[in-house]
Design an enzyme around this catalytic site. Structure first.
Site, PDB file in Angstrom:
ATOM      1  N   TYR A 166      12.929  -2.002   6.565  1.00  0.00           N
ATOM      2  CA  TYR A 166      13.996  -2.609   5.758  1.00  0.00           C
ATOM      3  C   TYR A 166      15.285  -2.629   6.582  1.00  0.00           C
ATOM      4  O   TYR A 166      15.280  -2.266   7.764  1.00  0.00           O
ATOM      5  CB  TYR A 166      14.146  -1.845   4.431  1.00  0.00           C
ATOM      6  CG  TYR A 166      12.892  -1.931   3.589  1.00  0.00           C
ATOM      7  CD1 TYR A 166      12.469  -3.162   3.063  1.00  0.00           C
ATOM      8  CD2 TYR A 166      12.098  -0.820   3.345  1.00  0.00           C
ATOM      9  CE1 TYR A 166      11.304  -3.255   2.311  1.00  0.00           C
ATOM     10  CE2 TYR A 166      10.930  -0.915   2.597  1.00  0.00           C
ATOM     11  CZ  TYR A 166      10.535  -2.133   2.088  1.00  0.00           C
ATOM     12  OH  TYR A 166       9.372  -2.244   1.358  1.00  0.00           O
ATOM     13  N   ARG A 214      15.612   8.918   5.348  1.00  0.00           N
ATOM     14  CA  ARG A 214      14.205   8.587   5.603  1.00  0.00           C
ATOM     15  C   ARG A 214      14.132   7.679   6.821  1.00  0.00           C
ATOM     16  O   ARG A 214      14.768   6.618   6.856  1.00  0.00           O
ATOM     17  CB  ARG A 214      13.585   7.908   4.388  1.00  0.00           C
ATOM     18  CG  ARG A 214      12.076   7.876   4.478  1.00  0.00           C
ATOM     19  CD  ARG A 214      11.402   7.494   3.209  1.00  0.00           C
ATOM     20  NE  ARG A 214      10.210   8.322   3.041  1.00  0.00           N
ATOM     21  CZ  ARG A 214       9.165   7.988   2.312  1.00  0.00           C
ATOM     22  NH1 ARG A 214       9.157   6.859   1.648  1.00  0.00           N
ATOM     23  NH2 ARG A 214       8.123   8.784   2.222  1.00  0.00           N
ATOM     24  N   ARG A 314       1.102   8.907  -3.548  1.00  0.00           N
ATOM     25  CA  ARG A 314       0.022   8.358  -4.355  1.00  0.00           C
ATOM     26  C   ARG A 314      -0.762   9.463  -5.073  1.00  0.00           C
ATOM     27  O   ARG A 314      -1.295   9.246  -6.160  1.00  0.00           O
ATOM     28  CB  ARG A 314      -0.878   7.480  -3.477  1.00  0.00           C
ATOM     29  CG  ARG A 314      -0.199   6.167  -3.114  1.00  0.00           C
ATOM     30  CD  ARG A 314      -0.856   5.467  -1.946  1.00  0.00           C
ATOM     31  NE  ARG A 314      -0.623   6.153  -0.688  1.00  0.00           N
ATOM     32  CZ  ARG A 314      -1.072   5.747   0.495  1.00  0.00           C
ATOM     33  NH1 ARG A 314      -1.782   4.639   0.572  1.00  0.00           N
ATOM     34  NH2 ARG A 314      -0.787   6.433   1.596  1.00  0.00           N
TER      35      ARG A 314
END
Ligand SMILES: Cc1cc2nc3c(=O)[nH]c(=O)nc-3n(C[C@H](O)[C@H](O)[C@H](O)COP(=O)(O)O)c2cc1C
Length: 352
Positions: A166, A214, A314
């Site tokens: 990003y 991050r 997850r």
């Protein structure tokens, strides 16, 4: 170090070493704010026992959304919804961080994407234009404004999303940053954007807030960030007023590469080696992530000092009570993720 070890960061007690990493839900309300469904979802996840919940990628400025129905914190009027969200997570005993995000060229929603250089993402295939200097400064300020709003809403801190291809990682990567101004060139110059954001965010949130960054330790594409550059990136970040480095990897070209993803499907602890290398270089706490949901693997990562926290994404999506069960050694009661990745690839246009 054990999963159950508590630790204090910036005066805030984190009850264990399990982190729920940011995962986009697409549960935002129509105005981009927090919805009832989202509050219920995060309450349930926090009740499952993680020490820290990092709420999903949240847009800091119009024009930077990555997918449909993304959560935003680009306006003061959205703060009350975030206040309820933060308080629900905190009342269940977890520390709440909000992840701050701008998609840059990796967008499925913007008509024309903005990026450090006019290089389109081959997966999103959007017309992409280079940001001019003043716009870069405006986006830096938008991260700081968003961070201020998160603190007003009662979050314990924020995470800057500098990973996964990003906008911030587009500035860092030589693959996507071909600028000739002060934001491009050497790694130090490409790091100017994230370093400015960190400094502005710290100023906005004050000394009591936890600030996580991050980062990508490897992009898995030729000419992108590799682990030796990842180590340099971590060293630069660790010199700033950052409390946590969250070591992740990859960008859309890698995530949509079937061959690479098939390799990842076969293993656990997929980014463990990256965390281990960076951990040996930096003095600040590190969060490891990437298929750490076999509790034995998570415990080993901590025991061997490869990280200070383990993020289970997850795994917690699949079983809200993953933290409680792993902490109690009830490993065989965990409902394990099968890594079909439907959640991951459907998130771009429908709720998870
Ligand atoms: C449905 C879904 C949404 C995600 N959204 C985000 C996000 O908003 N921000 C982010 O940094 N990573 C996001 N990720 C990546 C996760 O935070 C995590 O790094 C990744 O799933 C690997 O960890 P795991 O193997 O424990 O799932 C997402 C992953 C999934 C599956």
């Amino acid at each position: 170090m054990k999963l159950s070890d508590s630790v204090t960061l910036r005066g805030k007690l984190i009850k264990n070493r399990i982190v729920m990493p940011p995962m986009a839900t697409n549960y935002a309300s129509e105005d981009g704010g927090v919805s009832e469904r989202m509050i219920n979802y995060y309450s349930r996840k926090a009740l499952g026992g993680p020490g820290m919940v990092i709420v999903e990628a949240t847009l800091v400025k119009e024009g930077g959304s990555g997918w449909h129905n993304q959560l935003s914190i680009d306006r003061d009027e959205l703060v009350p919804g975030f206040r309820t969200l933060a308080s629900k997570v905190r009342e269940k005993g977890a520390i709440a961080l909000l992840q701050l995000f701008h998609a840059g060229r990796q967008t499925f929603t913007e008509k024309v994407a903005v990026a450090p250089s006019a290089i389109s993402c081959p997966v999103c295939s959007k017309e992409t234009r280079e940001l001019h200097g003043e716009e870069v400064l405006e986006i830096e300020d938008a991260f700081a404004d968003a961070a201020r709003r998160a603190m007003e809403a009662g979050f314990d801190g924020v995470e800057i999303h500098g990973a996964h291809g990003y906008l911030i990682s587009q500035f860092v990567s030589p693959l996507t940053n071909h600028r000739t101004d002060e934001y491009g060139g050497s790694l130090e110059r490409r790091m100017r954007f994230p370093v400015n954001i960190i400094r502005k965010v710290r100023e906005a949130v004050g000394e009591k807030a936890i600030l996580s960054y991050r980062m990508n330790a490897d992009e898995f594409v030729p000419e992108g960030v590799d682990i030796s550059m990842g180590r340099e990136i971590a060293r630069i970040i660790a010199q700033e007023s950052v409390d946590l480095i969250h070591v992740s990897a990859g960008l859309y070209e890698a995530f949509f590469n079937a061959e690479l993803m098939a390799q990842f499907k076969k293993k656990y602890g997929i980014y463990r080696h990256l965390a281990r290398e960076i951990k040996s270089d930096i003095p600040i706490p590190l969060i490891a992530v990437g298929k750490l949901d076999k509790p034995g693997t998570a415990r080993e990562v901590l025991q061997q000092g490869e990280a200070d926290f383990v993020a289970v994404g997850r795994g917690i999506l699949t079983d809200d009570e993953w933290p409680k069960k792993a902490l109690a050694g009830r490993d065989d009661e965990i409902v394990y993720c099968i890594y079909c990745d439907v959640c991951n690839y459907h998130k771009y246009d429908c709720p998870i």
